[in-house]
Every structure is written in structure tokens, then in C-alpha cells.
Design an enzyme around this catalytic site. Structure first.
Site, PDB file in Angstrom:
ATOM      1  CD  GLU A   1     -17.152  16.045   8.830  1.00 53.06           C
ATOM      2  OE1 GLU A   1     -17.033  15.217   9.750  1.00 53.06           O
ATOM      3  OE2 GLU A   1     -17.689  17.190   9.180  1.00 53.06           O
TER       4      GLU A   1
ATOM      5  N   GLY B   1     -11.933   9.370  13.767  1.00 58.06           N
ATOM      6  CA  GLY B   1     -10.889   8.634  14.054  1.00 58.06           C
ATOM      7  C   GLY B   1     -10.806   7.711  14.645  1.00 58.06           C
TER       8      GLY B   1
ATOM      9  CG  MET C   1     -14.034  16.260  17.834  1.00 62.75           C
ATOM     10  SD  MET C   1     -12.321  17.495  18.236  1.00 62.75           S
ATOM     11  CE  MET C   1     -12.746  18.325  19.403  1.00 62.75           C
ATOM     12  CD  GLU C   2     -18.648  17.823  15.533  1.00 53.46           C
ATOM     13  OE1 GLU C   2     -18.509  15.795  15.435  1.00 53.46           O
ATOM     14  OE2 GLU C   2     -17.289  17.893  15.610  1.00 53.46           O
TER      15      GLU C   2
ATOM     16  CG  ASP D   1      -8.034  10.709  12.696  1.00 54.76           C
ATOM     17  OD1 ASP D   1      -8.078  10.321  13.682  1.00 54.76           O
ATOM     18  OD2 ASP D   1      -8.848  11.300  11.846  1.00 54.76           O
TER      19      ASP D   1
HETATM   20  N1  ADE Z   1     -12.871  13.312  13.712  1.00 52.91           N
HETATM   21  C1  ADE Z   1     -11.656  13.015  12.728  1.00 52.91           C
HETATM   22  N2  ADE Z   1     -11.140  12.214  13.393  1.00 52.91           N
HETATM   23  C2  ADE Z   1     -11.048  12.498  14.749  1.00 52.91           C
HETATM   24  C3  ADE Z   1     -10.042  12.391  16.113  1.00 52.91           C
HETATM   25  N3  ADE Z   1      -8.729  11.888  15.616  1.00 52.91           N
HETATM   26  N4  ADE Z   1     -10.043  12.746  16.788  1.00 52.91           N
HETATM   27  C4  ADE Z   1     -11.314  13.328  17.315  1.00 52.91           C
HETATM   28  N5  ADE Z   1     -12.190  13.804  16.057  1.00 52.91           N
HETATM   29  C5  ADE Z   1     -11.833  13.132  14.721  1.00 52.91           C
END
Ligand code: ADE
Length: 256
Positions: A12, A78, A193-194, A217
Site C-alpha cells: 500500500e 472493503g 482496520m486502522e 473488495d
Molecule cells: N481492508 C480491505 N478489505 C477489508 C475488509 N473487507 N475488511 C476490513 N478491512 C479491509
């Protein structure tokens, strides 16, 4: 201005350290911090690794040990709603920790003793990031992303969105789970997640920050497969060009 640039994973942030003038590496707390100039901006690049604690530790260190005045988090996320597509870009206006739950002591999602569920990013940085992302899409995208990758991920006409990002120590990988999060947080654009951990640290330390994410995603059953492929082949191209456009934009306008 001294800009701290954080990403969770190597892919990244790939290319940024190579683009630095006179880079200088310092180790601290099991992380490598690269200090140098990025397109004439004094910058410190670091990989946080994944999750809220890792991100909070990294953001705090950037401020307290490396003296950064602004923080930028760049990475993937996501999709938080069906209208958000893989390859789209999300600039966070506000961030929430969707795994925070101290009920019955405090309302759900409220960070105890702050009175807050949502943390706002810096408005000016958000505008600069959105401009940078638009310039990337208009000027760099066609040449930067391999046509084969574009076909694999069906990246046609990626769009920019600004709004709510939700973070947790959870990789969201189920249709029902992402739907429930969308219902809990109207207007949700992305899950990662951050970001919200960096947001809390920056709020507490009084540091302006921005978070920009490329959608890798759909946070459903295919999320892990799509994520791996996207991060390997596409994410680093987005990050490099967006950060470059951001630094060039700051040079042109200068942040307060
Ligand atoms: N980062 C990228 N895709 C993610 C997802 N589906 N859930 C949490 N963090 C992500």
C-alpha cells in the site's frame, strides 16, 4: 509541515520510499521509519501493520518521536455499500470504531470518556486528498494501471466518494455482516482496520489527519481472495500516484 504517511502493508506504500530524496531509516518499536523529502514535502513513511493497536502505536510515535505535524493514512478497504465498487476511492470525512461496545456503561460505538462515536478528519486535508484523487483518476489512472489488471478487476471509470469509514479489528468477509454494518451506520462507504484508531490518536494529540482508501473488495465471502490480488497488483499504483498528487497539490497551495 512534516507529513507522516502510514500504510498497513508494504504494497500500500510501495514506491514512496524509493521516490524519497535523501531517505534516512530509523528503527523504533519494531518498525522502520523512513525520513526524507517527497516532492519537496518533509515526510516520514512507515508501515503500521494491520489493526487498531498497531495503527495507534505508529501514529503516536510519528507525532511524539518524529515530530510530524500532519498524518496521512493510505491503503485499501472493503466496500461499505453496494454502490461502492472495487477500484473506487474513498476519502474519509469521519471515522467510527465499529467494534467499540462498552454497553451498558456507555452507548454502543462511543469511545468511552470522549463522548464521541465519530471522529472527523481534517477538512482541509480532506479537500486536498479529494483533489489529488481526482487528478490521479483523470491524469494518471490510464497509464498507471495495467490494462490486464483493469480487465481482471473490471476497473472502468472508478469514482471518488467522501464520507464515513468504519474501522475495527475485524476483516469483514460476509454479505450479512457488511449489510448489518451498513444498517448500523447509514452512509457507510468503506470498512478497514486502522483509520479510526489513527483518528482517535490525532484527535487526542491535536494533529490534523486524512485517510484515503482504495476499495479492494466487497467485504463479502470473496473478500480475502479479491483483497490479496488487488493489493499485489493495483493498490501500490493508486497509493503512489495519489500521494504524489497530494504532495504536488500542497506545494501549489500550502496547508495552514
Ligand atoms: N481492508 C480491505 N478489505 C477489508 C475488509 N473487507 N475488511 C476490513 N478491512 C479491509
Amino acid at each position: 509541515m512534516r507529513l507522516g504517511i502510514i500504510s498497513a502493508l508494504h504494497e500500500e506504500q510501495q514506491g514512496l520510499v524509493e521516490a524519497m530524496e535523501r531517505p534516512y531509516k530509523l528503527m523504533h518499536g519494531m518498525r522502520e521509519y523512513f525520513l526524507g523529502q517527497l516532492w519537496e514535502i518533509d515526510a516520514v513513511c512507515v508501515l503500521s501493520r494491520i489493526g487498531k493497536v498497531a495503527a495507534a502505536m505508529t501514529a503516536t510515535t510519528l507525532v511524539e518521536k518524529f515530530g510530524v505535524t500532519h498524518i496521512l493514512f493510505t491503503g485499501v478497504a472493503g466496500a461499505g455499500a453496494p454502490s461502492i465498487r472495487v477500484g473506487d476511492i474513498v476519502v474519509a470525512e469521519s471515522l467510527v470504531q465499529h467494534d467499540m461496545d462498552a454497553r451498558p456503561l456507555f452507548p454502543r460505538f462511543e469511545v468511552p470518556l470522549t463522548g464521541l462515536t465519530h471522529f472527523s478528519s481534517d477538512r482541509h486535508m480532506g479537500l486536498q486528498l479529494a483533489d489529488a484523487a481526482q487528478r490521479f483518476l483523470a491524469q494518471d489512472f490510464a497509464a498507471a494501471i495495467d490494462p490486464q489488471e483493469r480487465a481482471v478487476f473490471a476497473l472502468s471509470g472508478p469514482r471518488l466518494h467522501r464520507g464515513l469509514v468504519a474501522s475495527a479489528d475485524e476483516f469483514v468477509s460476509g454479505r450479512e455482516r457488511i449489510q448489518a454494518l451498513g444498517e448500523a451506520f447509514p452512509g457507510l462507504l468503506a470498512v478497514e482496520m486502522e483509520g479510526a484508531a489513527v483518528a482517535q490518536v490525532c484527535f487526542e494529540l491535536g494533529i490534523p489527519f486524512g485517510v484515503i482508501r482504495t476499495i479492494s473488495d466487497n467485504a463479502n465471502e470473496n473478500a480475502a481472495t479479491d483483497f490479496m490480488r488487488f493489493v499485489k497488483s493495483v493498490a501500490s499504483r493508486y497509493a503512489f500516484h495519489i500521494v504524489r498528487q497530494f504532495c504536488l497539490g500542497i506545494n501549489a497551495s500550502s496547508l495552514p
